[in-house]
Design a protein around this motif. Structure first.
Motif, short mmCIF file in Angstrom:
data_model
loop_
_atom_site.label_atom_id
_atom_site.label_comp_id
_atom_site.label_asym_id
_atom_site.label_seq_id
_atom_site.Cartn_x
_atom_site.Cartn_y
_atom_site.Cartn_z
N PHE B 77 30.91 38.12 29.80
CA PHE B 77 31.22 39.24 30.70
C PHE B 77 30.59 40.52 30.19
CE2 PHE B 77 34.88 36.29 31.09
CZ PHE B 77 34.60 35.85 32.37
N GLU B 81 27.98 42.67 32.32
CA GLU B 81 28.35 44.02 32.76
C GLU B 81 27.45 45.08 32.16
OE1 GLU B 81 32.56 44.21 32.04
OE2 GLU B 81 32.86 42.53 33.42
N ARG B 86 29.32 46.57 37.92
CA ARG B 86 30.52 45.74 38.11
C ARG B 86 30.74 45.35 39.57
NH1 ARG B 86 35.53 45.27 35.33
NH2 ARG B 86 36.45 46.04 37.24
N TYR B 93 32.38 36.90 40.09
CA TYR B 93 33.67 36.66 39.41
C TYR B 93 34.64 35.95 40.33
CZ TYR B 93 32.28 39.72 35.54
OH TYR B 93 31.65 40.27 34.47
N GLU B 296 40.53 34.30 32.65
CA GLU B 296 39.59 35.17 31.94
C GLU B 296 38.69 35.92 32.92
OE1 GLU B 296 38.82 35.39 28.14
OE2 GLU B 296 40.95 35.18 28.60
N ALA B 297 38.20 35.19 33.92
CA ALA B 297 37.32 35.81 34.91
C ALA B 297 38.09 36.79 35.77
CB ALA B 297 36.65 34.75 35.75
N GLN B 299 40.65 38.48 34.98
CA GLN B 299 40.98 39.69 34.23
C GLN B 299 39.87 40.74 34.35
OE1 GLN B 299 42.82 38.63 30.55
NE2 GLN B 299 44.31 40.09 31.30
N ARG B 300 38.65 40.25 34.53
CA ARG B 300 37.51 41.16 34.70
C ARG B 300 37.56 41.84 36.05
NH1 ARG B 300 34.54 42.80 30.31
NH2 ARG B 300 35.38 41.42 28.72
N PRO B 303 41.36 44.39 35.60
CA PRO B 303 41.64 44.54 34.16
C PRO B 303 43.00 45.16 33.89
CG PRO B 303 39.84 45.99 34.85
CD PRO B 303 40.25 45.24 36.05
#
Lengths: 369, 367
Positions: B77, B81, B86, B93, B296-297, B299-300, B303
């Motif tokens: 990530f 980024e 983003r 994502y 995990e993805a 969360q991007r 956030p």
């Protein structure tokens, strides 16, 4: 984080406990089908019977036999479930009997229900009954254990002795779908106060065609593959005075090898060579087994006699167009894929030149000369 | 032990843990159908194709390894980024989250439905899945290091089952294998991909970069893990091809279930339900890795939302989604689609990252 876990825990416990409420299996309420049978009934119907051992102490009989007539096996099961207070399950089904009449019409459809049902074991034993399968299953044999158990024990013991092959749902369907071999199954017969092995049933695809008499069971086993253990009795005619004698081998060790040759036109020929070792437990002839030369002569005689019997079996199978020895596998495995597909094996099979030879070795003669 | 940017101590995966993690993520319930898929797709001796698949996996892992090397072990990530705004990454994502979460939920549902077929025909499968999902939430919340520890434990719980293959030696015959190599198969591209789905799971190692250090030997460990999967698959399928006849195999949906039902001990038989239960461990790991990756993805994308909320939210969404495919064949059809997408991710994502890394490098050296 701990808080979340603390909240989740009761939910987890509840979910786990609740899962147990569905699909209950209470031992006392179950009827474990142990043996089932299929017979032909009028108008394309099947008569299905099942034997269930009863375990409760107050039960009058040791088992319960139920039967029903319906177009399909599972439908019959639904019908006969209405006759009992037990929930019928097939997880402990050990034996299935098919009458010769129904086996002649083809087994594939009947086996579908057994293969499809995940609760049926692939080790389920399959046998053919010469006569009425239900009657055999219903009958009580006074000197023997409960009929279902009696059959199971008989089949298992005889299979160890190699007089019959152990035919399970797995092995039957495996050979049925293999393009180089046809399935076999033991044949049982009611003999008044006992059940006897009536030979080995030979199939063409899923149809019962013919059988081999029980006395030839071990010779058939010699041809079908290598094995340990088994007993065979051979009748000899002595060369000098043409006196008859018998010799019996036990603790047999047998190794089979297959040779496939193809002539100029591409037609295959097959030769089975069997090396057999065994201990002599009975000999009624005049020769002295302790004498090397005489023993070797006996060995040669036995080999000759076994070859004769083996070739008779092969001829019988070719005449009936059943490839129970798996000659097709041997031929197939020595060909290219295209050639095998081009060769119409069921058509070629009866014409194939198939022979066998035996090599007999007496490894001990017991306690006397 | 390392201290990351937030001052939290994060432990790094050991080489063995990473191998086991890759193996456990890969190995799954597909094995039950694999021999039949192989025989139908490739024909006789279809098992010989498995090592070829194994090589493809290794090639793919080399790509992942290149990303690891070039990116100096930075998280993917961070790499993305750094080069791409983003906003532009959001659709990617979202796609990753959707595919990973769906794969996780479908694999779990498939396992549960097969279990239902053999053991509990009328119990609601979603009740089983609920219990499974609760375990999943707990595992997910513990983070990757603990997941890998659980994986190692589960590995020892289930790996002994490979010894059960000895039971089939008695009925195994080389003559049944036939000398024909890959004859009589009628599979197309979709079937080839369907078999590759059995190997999926290794590609998630791309998310474990920041949990590794030099001692982890990232590339070597992941390749070892995938090799173990290939060896196990090949061994089991090889035995199945010599145990069942070819045409018989074509007719069986779950040959390995039949194999397990064949096992008999002197004191007990019909243990397949129990053995199938042990497969839960490998399935659980596969599912948790997919859901963890989805998290995990995710969360991007958001956030600000805490892990403790995000994990249950993803599991819940996946749970709801799992209601839609009801039958086993529906689940398999969905799985087919999502594993095809996952194959694209497995190959495409490392390539995209390499492209990004290449471009940023050029830029850096250019200025």
């Amino acid at each position: 984080m701990m808080k979340a876990s603390a909240k989740l825990l009761p939910a987890l416990v509840l979910a786990v406990v609740m899962t147990g409420c569905g699909d209950q299996r209470v031992l006392e309420k179950l009827g474990f089908s142990q043996t089932s049978s299929y017979d032909i009934a009028d108008h394309d119907l099947t008569e299905f019977a099942v034997s269930i051992p009863r375990a409760e102490p107050q039960a009058q009989t040791k088992r319960e036999v139920l039967s029903a007539v319906a177009p399909s096996g599972k439908e019959a099961r639904i019908k006969l479930a209405r006759q009992t207070n037990l929930l019928l399950v097939s997880g402990q089904l050990r034996n299935t009997l098919f009458s010769v009449a129904i086996a002649r019409n083809g087994m594939e459809k009947l086996l579908d229900t057994l293969v499809r049902d995940p609760s049926v074991s692939p080790r389920l034993k399959i046998s053919i009954v010469n006569g009425n399968a239900k009657k055999l299953l219903e009958k009580e044999y006074k000197q023997h254990p409960v009929t279902g158990k009696y059959i199971d024990g008989l089949l298992e013991k005889e299979a160890i002795g190699r007089t019959i092959p152990l035919t399970t749902l797995y092995s039957f369907t495996r050979d049925l779908y293999d393009d180089g071999i046809d399935p076999v199954a033991p044949v049982l017969k009611d003999e008044g106060d006992h059940i006897k092995i009536d030979g080995i049933g030979l199939f063409r695809d899923d149809r019962y065609m013919t059988k081999i008499p029980p006395s030839e069971g071990l010779v058939f086993a010699f041809l079908r593959g290598s094995f340990k253990q088994g007993e065979v009795s051979v009748h000899l005619t002595e060369e000098k005075n043409s006196a008859k004698s018998a010799i019996m081998f036990s603790s047999i060790l047998s190794r089979r090898s297959v040779k496939v040759r193809r002539d100029a036109s591409g037609t295959p020929s097959i030769h089975y060579h069997i090396k057999m070792k065994g201990a002599v437990l009975e000999y009624t002839g005049n020769a002295s087994l302790a004498e090397d030369s005489e023993r070797e002569q006996i060995e040669r005689q036995v080999a000759k006699e076994l070859t004769r019997r083996g070739e008779a079996i092969i001829k019988h199978m070719q005449q009936n167009r059943v490839d129970s020895l798996g000659m097709g596998i041997a031929v197939r495995n020595r060909m290219s894929y295209a050639a095998w597909k081009k060769l119409n094996w069921p058509e070629v099979y009866p014409e194939v030149k198939a022979t066998c030879s035996f090599n007999v070795l007496i490894n001990n003669i017991g306690k006397v000369e | 032990m390392n201290v990351n940017g937030n001052g939290i101590i994060t432990e790094k995966l050991s080489s063995f843990h990473l191998s086991v993690l890759v193996f456990m993520t890969q190995f799954g319930v597909v094995i039950f159908a694999l021999p039949q898929m192989l025989s139908k797709t490739f024909g006789t001796n279809g098992w010989v194709m498995l090592p070829a698949y194994g090589i493809m996996v290794i090639l793919n892992l080399l790509l992942v390894g290149a990303v690891y090397r070039l990116g100096n072990g930075r998280s993917i990530f961070a790499i993305l980024e750094q080069a791409i705004p983003r906003v532009l990454l959001m659709p990617l994502y979202l796609f990753l989250v959707a595919v990973w979460a769906m794969l996780g939920c479908l694999v779990a549902k498939q396992y549960v439905l097969i279990f239902q077929m053999i053991a509990f025909p009328t119990t609601n499968p979603m009740l089983f899945k609920l219990v499974m999902d609760m375990l999943l939430i707990w595992l997910m919340l513990k983070g990757l290091y603990n997941i890998s520890k659980a994986a190692t434990l589960f590995f020892w719980f289930s790996v002994w089952m490979i010894l059960l293959v000895f039971f089939f030696y008695g009925e195994f015959k080389f003559s049944r294998l036939t000398p024909f190599i890959l004859k009589g198969g009628e599979g197309g591209l979709r079937d080839y991909v369907g078999i590759f789905a059995a190997f999926l799971g290794y590609e998630l190692s791309i998310l474990t970069f920041q949990y590794t250090d030099a001692k982890t030997k990232f590339l070597r460990s992941t390749i070892y893990g995938s090799l173990l999967t290939t060896v196990f698959y090949t061994y089991i399928c090889f035995v199945a091809f010599g145990f069942f006849s070819f045409q018989q195999l074509n007719k069986m949906l779950y040959p390995i279930l039949d194999l397990m039902a064949f096992i008999r001990f002197p004191f007990i038989e019909r243990l397949e339900n129990l053995f199938y239960g042990f497969f839960l461990f490998t399935v659980l790991l596969t599912v948790v890795m997919y859901l963890w990756s989805a998290k995990e993805a995710c969360q991007r994308i958001v956030p600000k939302i805490k892990e403790g909320v995000l994990a249950p939210a993803i599991v819940l969404t996946a749970y709801v989604m799992a209601f839609f495919p009801e039958t086993l064949s529906e689940v398999q059809a969905w799985l087919q689609v999502f594993s095809e997408l996952e194959c694209i991710i497995a190959m495409g994502l490392p390539m995209l990252l390499l492209l990004v890394l290449g471009l940023t490098r050029k830029k850096a050296s250019g200025t």
